[in-house]
Design an enzyme around this catalytic site. Structure first.
Site, PDB file in Angstrom:
ATOM      1  N   HIS A 149       0.805  -1.018  -0.149  1.00  0.00           N
ATOM      2  CA  HIS A 149      -0.061   0.464  -0.047  1.00  0.00           C
ATOM      3  C   HIS A 149       0.924   1.201   0.082  1.00  0.00           C
ATOM      4  O   HIS A 149       0.370   2.269   0.173  1.00  0.00           O
ATOM      5  CB  HIS A 149      -1.082   0.071   0.960  1.00  0.00           C
ATOM      6  CG  HIS A 149      -2.323  -0.921   0.832  1.00  0.00           C
ATOM      7  ND1 HIS A 149      -4.208  -0.386   0.818  1.00  0.00           N
ATOM      8  CD2 HIS A 149      -2.000  -2.207   1.321  1.00  0.00           C
ATOM      9  CE1 HIS A 149      -4.276  -2.044   0.742  1.00  0.00           C
ATOM     10  NE2 HIS A 149      -3.851  -2.850   0.979  1.00  0.00           N
TER      11      HIS A 149
ATOM     12  N   ASP B 163       3.628   9.134  -0.406  1.00  0.00           N
ATOM     13  CA  ASP B 163       2.389   9.066  -0.448  1.00  0.00           C
ATOM     14  C   ASP B 163       1.999   7.474  -1.251  1.00  0.00           C
ATOM     15  O   ASP B 163       2.810   7.727  -2.824  1.00  0.00           O
ATOM     16  CB  ASP B 163       1.063   9.549  -0.692  1.00  0.00           C
ATOM     17  CG  ASP B 163      -0.320   8.936   0.299  1.00  0.00           C
ATOM     18  OD1 ASP B 163       0.030   8.489   1.133  1.00  0.00           O
ATOM     19  OD2 ASP B 163      -1.063  10.066   1.270  1.00  0.00           O
TER      20      ASP B 163
END
Ligand code: ADQ
Length: 466
Positions: free
Chosen positions: A157, A365
């Site tokens: 992720h 991110d």
């Protein structure tokens, strides 16, 4: 029949259809598990004086959750230690914050072995196993050692860092070697996938026999980019519910004659909150005429509080928000509203919907779901503007946002001015393209693409000798 086994550090299936307290990802995984009548395995969130491997099996909202308690030392060394003090900072390019401690590595291996011991007996020959995130990278290796031959996929992720950053990790080669016990390795973007491949080619004499195939350590894995999405349809539904509408009205009422700028992030140093506040401060300094026309709402629930770097960022943000308000506030207005609370998904949808600007400025991110949630919550006839960091995985798909470098206060300030001045025609044009992507590349598309790719890889690999 093929079952799906999802493994993640925490297990949080929603209690039912109307449960708006859990995140969109949990909703999507739970829906997949209901479809494949599968199982969700992970840590219970509880500790026990001594690890027993005792399984807690519960049926929650139609999903079977199988969890196990860990020891306090596991939590310190595996979760707070290796996962959150070593891998998280390093993979987000914060080598300065990464702590390398032998006990963390040992705890990480021990917990992955404990998970494998507990999970292996539950696995049936046809099951597809989908392991999530950096907490569990070596789990496939541990399962293979226990004779598991099933297809196993891994999805990361968070970013996969550039080669020169990654090699700061002691025993980096060992970690990557363990990834070759998976059949499929999924990354958020092609950039992260390529960074991984580049490492393998450079450090492990890897070869690429074909697109998305990588051979090293005597094994071949499939690699791919699977950008995670949100449940856009569900957001549209949420926006209509009473809680969302009330929140939207409330926010609109507190910003009469003003534009709301919103940020929603876990309180984490990777999210660029400090830089965002500095960018906003610069905007206020440079644009005295626009000062009283804006209100910045930053929602940042505290996370990982037992890790020191998180206590420090919290202190810095408390002080920075105070400084900005001290310098600019008036009797009837303060520029920054900074709250550390959690909200339900429908409440968040209402807040996003009232905001003229979504300010999403992480320094790094993996994807960033907030950017997509903001877009999904806009009024199509009068949408707001998304300002997005070019270092979020989401920037690859969301090119019609105002893309900025979050380290530059100047760029943040300029983008704010541009967003607030943008005419309706341009806002609608940009939003329409963004929304189309968010809707098309949603969480169901992500999940199905991954599961189909995993189901498509060749069956059964030899088990490892333990
Ligand atoms: P996170 O780092 O947690 O996820 P993000 O993708 O933005 O980051 O997801 C955060 C989620 O938490 C969003 O769904 C958001 O709505 C929710 N949230 C944030 N603040 C909240 C609040 N105050 N109340 C309630 N909910 C709140 C990791 C990676 C990301 C990747 C995701 C999914 O770091 O890069 O996008 O996983 O893969």
């Amino acid at each position: 029949m093929t079952r799906l086994i999802v493994v993640s550090n925490r297990v949080n299936p929603p209690s039912g259809e109307g449960d708006e307290s859990v995140g969109g990802l949990a909703m999507a995984l739970a829906a997949a598990l209901r479809e494949y009548s599968g199982l969700w395995f992970g840590w219970s969130g509880r500790t026990t004086p001594e690890f027993t491997g005792q399984l807690n099996i519960e049926k929650v909202g139609g999903v079977t959750a199988a969890t196990v308690d860990l020891e306090e030392a596991d939590l310190d060394e595996y979760y707070n230690g290796y996962a959150n003090k070593t891998l998280w900072p390093l993979f987000h390019y914060r080598n300065d914050l990464a702590l390398f401690d032998r006990s963390y590595g040992e705890g990480y291996r021990r917990v992955n072995a404990r998970f494998a011991d507990t999970l292996a007996p539950l696995i049936e020959p046809d099951d597809l196993i989908w392991i999530h995130d950096y907490h569990l990278i070596p789990l496939a290796r541990e399962l293979r050692k226990r004779g598991i031959k099933n297809r196993i996929g891994f999805f990361l992720h968070i970013p996969w860092p550039a080669h020169q950053v990654f090699i700061n990790l002691p025993r980096h080669r060992e970690l990557v070697e363990s990834m070759f016990d998976y059949d499929l390795l999924g990354f958020q973007t092609a950039d992260f996938q390529h960074a991984f491949e580049e490492y393998v080619v450079a450090e492990a004499s890897g070869v690429q026999p074909g697109p998305g195939r990588l051979k090293a350590f005597g094994q071949t894995v499939q690699t791919g980019a699977f950008p995670i999405g949100i449940d856009a349809e569900d957001f549209a539904r949420l926006l209509k519910n009473a809680k969302a509408r009330r929140m939207r009205d409330l926010m609109t009422a507190c910003t009469v004659f003003r534009h709301l700028i919103v940020g929603v992030d876990r309180l984490d140093y990777s999210k660029g909150l400090e830089e965002r506040f500095l960018g906003f401060e610069r905007f206020l300094t440079e644009n005295p005429d626009m000062r009283r026309e804006v209100l910045m709402l930053q929602i940042a629930p505290v996370s990982r509080e037992s890790v020191e770097a998180y206590q420090q960022i919290r202190e810095r943000l408390d002080s920075l928000s105070g400084r900005i308000n001290g310098a600019f506030a008036d009797v009837d207005w303060a520029p920054v509203r900074y709250v550390n609370k959690n909200y339900r998904r429908d409440e968040l949808a209402g807040i996003y919907g009232a905001a003229r600007v979504g300010l999403v400025t992480p320094l790094r991110d993996g994807m960033n779901l907030v950017a997509k949630e903001y877009v999904a919550s806009q009024n199509p006839d009068d949408p707001g503007v998304l300002i997005l960091s070019r270092f979020a995985g989401a920037a690859r798909q969301m090119k019609d946002a105002l893309l900025i470098n979050p380290n530059s206060a100047e760029e943040v300030a300029d983008a704010l001015r541009r967003a607030l001045a943008m005419d309706k025609a341009e806002r609608v044009r940009r939003w329409t393209t963004l929304f189309d992507t968010v809707q098309r590349e949603d969480v169901t598309a992500w999940r199905d693409a991954f599961v189909q790719a995993l189901a498509g890889v060749r069956q059964a690999r030899p088990a490892l000798a333990s």
